[in-house]
Design a protein around this motif. Structure first.
Motif, short mmCIF file in Angstrom:
data_model
loop_
_atom_site.label_atom_id
_atom_site.label_comp_id
_atom_site.label_asym_id
_atom_site.label_seq_id
_atom_site.Cartn_x
_atom_site.Cartn_y
_atom_site.Cartn_z
N GLN A 1 0.82 -1.22 0.00
CA GLN A 1 0.00 0.00 0.00
C GLN A 1 0.86 1.26 0.00
OE1 GLN A 1 -3.30 0.92 0.23
NE2 GLN A 1 -4.08 -1.13 -0.07
N SER A 2 1.90 1.26 0.82
CA SER A 2 2.68 2.48 0.98
C SER A 2 3.80 2.60 -0.05
CB SER A 2 3.30 2.55 2.37
OG SER A 2 2.28 2.63 3.32
N PHE A 3 4.35 1.49 -0.49
CA PHE A 3 5.56 1.60 -1.31
C PHE A 3 5.37 1.29 -2.80
CE2 PHE A 3 7.02 1.46 3.01
CZ PHE A 3 7.87 2.56 3.01
N LEU A 4 4.31 0.58 -3.14
CA LEU A 4 4.10 0.36 -4.58
C LEU A 4 3.91 1.69 -5.32
CD1 LEU A 4 3.87 -1.59 -6.92
CD2 LEU A 4 1.44 -1.81 -6.45
N PRO A 5 3.15 2.64 -4.73
CA PRO A 5 3.01 3.92 -5.43
C PRO A 5 4.36 4.61 -5.68
CG PRO A 5 1.37 3.76 -3.70
CD PRO A 5 2.29 2.59 -3.53
N LEU A 6 5.37 4.26 -4.89
CA LEU A 6 6.70 4.85 -5.12
C LEU A 6 7.56 3.94 -6.00
CD1 LEU A 6 7.46 5.86 -1.40
CD2 LEU A 6 6.40 7.26 -3.18
N GLY A 7 6.98 2.83 -6.43
CA GLY A 7 7.72 1.94 -7.32
C GLY A 7 8.54 0.88 -6.62
N TRP A 8 8.15 0.52 -5.38
CA TRP A 8 8.89 -0.53 -4.66
C TRP A 8 7.94 -1.67 -4.30
CZ3 TRP A 8 14.09 -0.12 -4.22
CH2 TRP A 8 14.66 1.16 -4.36
N PHE A 9 8.49 -2.87 -4.21
CA PHE A 9 7.66 -4.05 -3.96
C PHE A 9 8.47 -5.08 -3.16
CE2 PHE A 9 5.02 -7.74 -5.28
CZ PHE A 9 3.76 -7.16 -5.20
N PRO A 10 7.82 -5.86 -2.28
CA PRO A 10 8.58 -6.91 -1.57
C PRO A 10 9.02 -7.96 -2.58
CG PRO A 10 6.37 -6.60 -0.61
CD PRO A 10 6.40 -5.84 -1.90
N PRO A 11 10.28 -8.35 -2.56
CA PRO A 11 10.77 -9.27 -3.58
C PRO A 11 10.21 -10.69 -3.45
CG PRO A 11 12.53 -8.68 -2.05
CD PRO A 11 11.35 -7.85 -1.69
N ILE A 12 9.76 -11.05 -2.24
CA ILE A 12 9.20 -12.39 -2.05
C ILE A 12 7.85 -12.26 -1.37
CG2 ILE A 12 9.46 -14.56 -0.74
CD1 ILE A 12 12.65 -13.16 -1.35
N VAL A 13 6.81 -12.77 -2.00
CA VAL A 13 5.49 -12.71 -1.36
C VAL A 13 4.84 -14.09 -1.38
CG1 VAL A 13 5.08 -10.27 -1.90
CG2 VAL A 13 4.31 -12.03 -3.50
N PRO A 14 4.09 -14.44 -0.32
CA PRO A 14 3.38 -15.71 -0.30
C PRO A 14 2.04 -15.57 -1.02
CG PRO A 14 3.07 -14.62 1.81
CD PRO A 14 3.90 -13.69 0.94
N GLY A 15 1.17 -16.56 -0.88
CA GLY A 15 -0.11 -16.56 -1.58
C GLY A 15 -1.16 -15.67 -0.93
N THR A 16 -0.83 -15.00 0.16
CA THR A 16 -1.74 -14.02 0.75
C THR A 16 -0.94 -12.82 1.22
OG1 THR A 16 -3.16 -13.53 2.65
CG2 THR A 16 -1.63 -15.35 2.93
N LYS A 17 -1.50 -11.61 1.04
CA LYS A 17 -0.71 -10.44 1.44
C LYS A 17 -0.97 -10.06 2.90
CE LYS A 17 -3.99 -7.09 -0.61
NZ LYS A 17 -4.94 -7.94 -1.32
N PHE A 18 -1.79 -10.85 3.58
CA PHE A 18 -2.15 -10.49 4.96
C PHE A 18 -1.18 -11.03 6.02
CE2 PHE A 18 -6.38 -10.33 2.75
CZ PHE A 18 -6.38 -8.95 2.65
N VAL A 19 -0.05 -11.57 5.63
CA VAL A 19 0.90 -12.07 6.64
C VAL A 19 1.76 -10.92 7.16
CG1 VAL A 19 1.01 -14.32 5.54
CG2 VAL A 19 2.76 -12.63 5.02
#
Ligand SMILES: Cc1cc2nc3c(=O)[nH]c(=O)nc-3n(C[C@H](O)[C@H](O)[C@H](O)COP(=O)(O)OP(=O)(O)OC[C@H]3O[C@@H](n4cnc5c(N)ncnc54)[C@H](O)[C@@H]3O)c2cc1C
Ligand SMILES: NC(=O)c1ccc[n+]([C@@H]2O[C@H](COP(=O)([O-])OP(=O)(O)OC[C@H]3O[C@@H](n4cnc5c(N)ncnc54)[C@H](OP(=O)(O)O)[C@@H]3O)[C@@H](O)[C@H]2O)c1
Lengths: 443, 248
Positions: A93-111
């Motif tokens: 929510q906070s960093f995608l608008p700035l063009g950043w993303f977590p390099p590893i994500v599981p099948g749910t973003k709520f962890v």
């Protein structure tokens, strides 16, 4: 009040009652609770683990829910320092608008970050990026005696390697530094390919791992012989076309909720077979190449809140193993056969090849080879017997079972799957325990 | 009227206030935060700076101590002269009442939820008058609209607050000051962690967003979320004769 019995794992099995869940608002309170109570503690993130690694029957949970503040962000290196209750969703929510993303994500973003570290989770890009710990630069661990240890790969590295994949037993993670990656678009170019059987999987997967960052397959476990392992292979890459405006506007994701438990009568082998049939049909009618929003690609299940209620009151049993590269063909054939013969159907079965990047944590799950994840409705004895049978097979082929998704493995099995456990034991906080821990140490 | 760009926040550590401040931070606002503990304020300041706040300053204050409130107000008005918005969020919900009345708890509840706010506003109004502009948003509660046995002290204090704010609105009607009374229903925060939850509960994140939105609007009497307006409409018209028998 959330009554103490309400703290379930995502699989809602086993059912346990806790003494209490604490919700400290800051590190001081956390330390205070740990020092002024005597029963055992277990840190609690978002409760998205399936089995009992996030349960502590009869004792205390200590939640990271209110410790969800960012501490700093370096726009050059992409390193975010944040408290352990921050979720993957908060970061996006906070960093995608700035063009950043977590390099590893599981099948749910709520962890939470605490949960992601403690289970050293993996994503669809394991073959490129390895486990979650690969993007963890540093962390701070609070022990029950009030001491705070800051650790990374150089400083207190033994504590660091015990805490990643440490199942919440080494102390309470206060904060961590996560290195985010740059993105130019929030979309994924995704392709799906129909697989007729498991042999197709081996072929497609090998090619895909070279050219695609994300690879995963969904398979139907209710079919045998020449149809065994039929399903859909998904592969994808981040879209490389610059989409600045989209980065800011693509965050909203519509969702619905399952309001109550589904009746168990809908969860028999036949209905699961039908579900699989339907899913295959639906997916094979899609256009095979699509450019889709990251939410639909990574987190399709997040659009249905409480989807675990679909499995009825008794919950579901998740099961995930990894088989080392050298044995994977033979092992998968036997495992899939065993599952099909048992007539215990699995709705969502996922198959993926892990890459060669080594796991760092003493108890991290991934190893180079193939991982298979299944979810069975908890129909009681038959499922449990099947799992025991599968554990034997996994052991025979030199693989292991994923604690984040386990409720049934025996102490003997665990200790054979994880030979580093004896080394790990030194790092366990004397006041920390979990239902999982007690199970896998009861020899 | 525009959204404030220099916002002072009392009770900044409250879950609802933080959720509101996130939006101000993302818009690059300047913030001045007050709450009791310095450590918590530091954590909050780091968070809001990371989210994009242009600047974040803070100072501790305790709503039970007149001196401390005075000190905080003077400090803010001194160091933050361009302050064009004031957001008051601190509040105290005493544990469920039994039948006996503990006068001390009543006094504390009144002091934190009501007198401290009056005192803060007394300090800030002249500033806004001088500035010829100001947005004031104060969190009261739907509880202030009807007393209930379990939280009579809290309801009474919030009723006093709501009533005071409508008086203040009349007093300042010829100035360019807007006074917004925020009335949340039930929100999932540490304050309500020990209450049984039901479907009427709102997530703090949503409450924070709605409050941020109300800084942009003209409405001065805002229910959070809006459906509470109707629940309270009904609650208010139930005759006392019947209401006293209800187990709410
Ligand atoms: C739909 C779905 C899809 C999933 N997909 C994947 C996947 O693709 N890959 C994968 O690897 N996993 C996957 N998982 C599992 C999930 O990622 C892990 O179980 C994760 O650890 C859950 O994090 P949590 O915040 O919910 O932690 P919890 O489940 O609450 O806790 C997990 C563990 O972390 C510990 N912990 C939590 N916070 C702290 C802290 N602050 N300090 C110390 N220890 C802490 C707990 O004690 C516990 O042992 C999936 C789960 C779901 C529901
Ligand atoms: N949650 C609800 O359902 C609900 C419903 C209606 C209205 N409200 C109101 O919403 C506001 C925010 O509450 P919340 O729900 O977000 O709860 P919260 O997170 O528990 O926040 C309470 C806030 O009040 C502050 N506070 C308490 N006593 C104080 C004192 N003596 N001096 C200074 N500050 C003090 C706390 O500051 P410290 O960090 O210093 O402790 C904290 O910032 C309150 O006014 C509350 O009455 C809440």
């Amino acid at each position: 009040m959330q009554d103490a019995t309400n703290y379930e794992s995502w699989g809602r099995f086993p059912k346990v009652t806790h003494n209490r869940c604490f919700f400290p608002r800051n590190p001081d309170e956390t330390s205070h609770f740990l020092q002024s109570n005597n029963a055992s503690f277990l840190p609690r993130g978002a409760g998205r683990s399936y089995g009992d690694v996030c349960l502590n029957a009869g004792a205390y949970l200590i939640s990271s829910q209110h410790q969800n503040k960012f501490k700093s962000f370096d726009n050059e290196s992409g390193i975010l320092r944040c408290e352990s209750g921050v979720t993957i969703s908060d970061i996006i929510q906070s960093f995608l608008p700035l063009g950043w993303f977590p390099p590893i994500v599981p099948g749910t973003k709520f962890v939470t970050i605490g949960g992601a570290i403690a289970n050293d989770i993996h994503g669809k890009n394991h073959h490129r990026y390895g486990n979650f710990s690969r993007c963890v630069e540093k962390l701070a661990l609070l022990r029950s005696d009030g001491e705070i240890t800051v650790c990374d790969r150089n400083q207190n590295s033994d504590v660091f390697y015990a805490t990643i994949g440490g199942l919440g037993l080494t102390g309470f993670i206060l904060w961590a530094e996560i290195k985010l990656r740059k993105l130019v678009s929030p979309r994924i170019v995704s392709e799906s390919i129909v697989m007729h059987n498991i042999d197709d999987f081996w072929q497609i997967s090998q090619d895909a791992n070279e050219n695609y960052e994300y690879t995963v397959a969904w398979i139907d476990t209710t079919r045998r012989t020449k149809n065994m392992g039929r399903g859909i292979f998904y592969r994808g890459n981040h879209e490389e076309v610059k989409k600045d405006a989209l980065l800011k506007t693509s965050l909203h994701h519509r969702s619905v909720s399952v309001p109550f438990n589904m009746p168990e009568i809908l969860l028999n082998f036949r209905s699961i077979q039908l579900f699989n049939e339907f899913f295959l049909l639906k997916e094979s009618h899609h256009e095979s190449r699509r450019t889709i929003n990251y939410n639909s690609f990574f987190f399709p299940l997040d659009s249905v809140h409480h989807w675990n209620r679909m499995y009825g009151k008794r919950g579901l049993i998740q099961w995930q193993c990894v088989i080392p590269h050298s044995n994977q063909h033979k092992a998968l054939n036997q495992i899939l056969n065993t599952i099909c013969n048992s007539k215990v159907g699995s709705f969502l079965t996922v198959l993926k090849e892990f890459g060669e990047i080594k796991s760092e944590g003493l108890l991290s799950f991934p190893m180079q080879g193939t991982t298979l994840a299944l979810d069975f409705p908890n129909t009681g004895r038959t499922v449990q017997q099947l799992c025991t049978q599968l554990h034997e097979l996994v052991l025979r082929f030199g693989g292991r079972i994923y604690p984040a998704k386990d409720a049934l493995m025996s102490a003997e099995h665990f200790q054979q799957f994880y030979p580093n456990f004896s080394k790990f034991k030194e790092f366990i906080d004397p006041k920390f325990s979990s239902s999982f821990y007690r199970r896998i140490t009861q020899l | 009227m525009n959204i404030p760009n220099h916002l002072a926040v009392f009770g900044a550590t409250s879950e609802i206030a933080w959720e509101t401040c996130k939006h101000f931070a993302e818009q690059g606002a300047h913030l001045y935060l007050c709450a009791r503990k310095e450590d918590d304020l530091q954590r909050l300041a780091d968070d809001l700076l990371t989210r994009g706040a242009r600047s974040v300053a803070f100072c501790p204050f305790d709503a039970t101590e007149e001196k401390s409130i005075d000190l905080a107000c003077s400090k803010i008005l001194n160091e933050f002269p361009r302050c064009d918005g004031l957001y008051i969020a601190h509040g105290f919900l005493p544990p469920n009442e039994d039948n006996a009345i503990d006068l001390n708890i009543y006094r504390t509840t009144m002091q934190i939820n009501y007198f401290s706010v009056v005192q803060i506003l007394e300090k800030f109004i002249p500033h806004f008058i001088k500035l010829k502009y100001g947005k004031i948003a104060v969190i009261s509660s739907v509880a202030g609209e009807r007393g209930k046995k379990r939280n009579a002290a809290y309801s009474a204090a919030k009723a006093a607050l709501t009533t005071f704010l409508s008086g203040l609105r009349q007093k300042t009607k010829n100035t360019n000051i807007q006074v917004i009374t925020l009335k949340p229903g039930t929100v999932i925060t540490p304050m309500t962690a020990n209450l049984p939850q039901n479907f009427l509960f709102t997530r703090a994140e949503k409450a924070g967003r709605l409050i941020y939105d109300s800084f942009k609007k003209k409405n001065e009497n805002v229910y959070i979320p809006g459906f509470w307006r109707y629940i309270m409409l009904i609650t208010r018209i139930i005759p006392e004769k019947i209401f006293k028998h209800l187990n709410l």
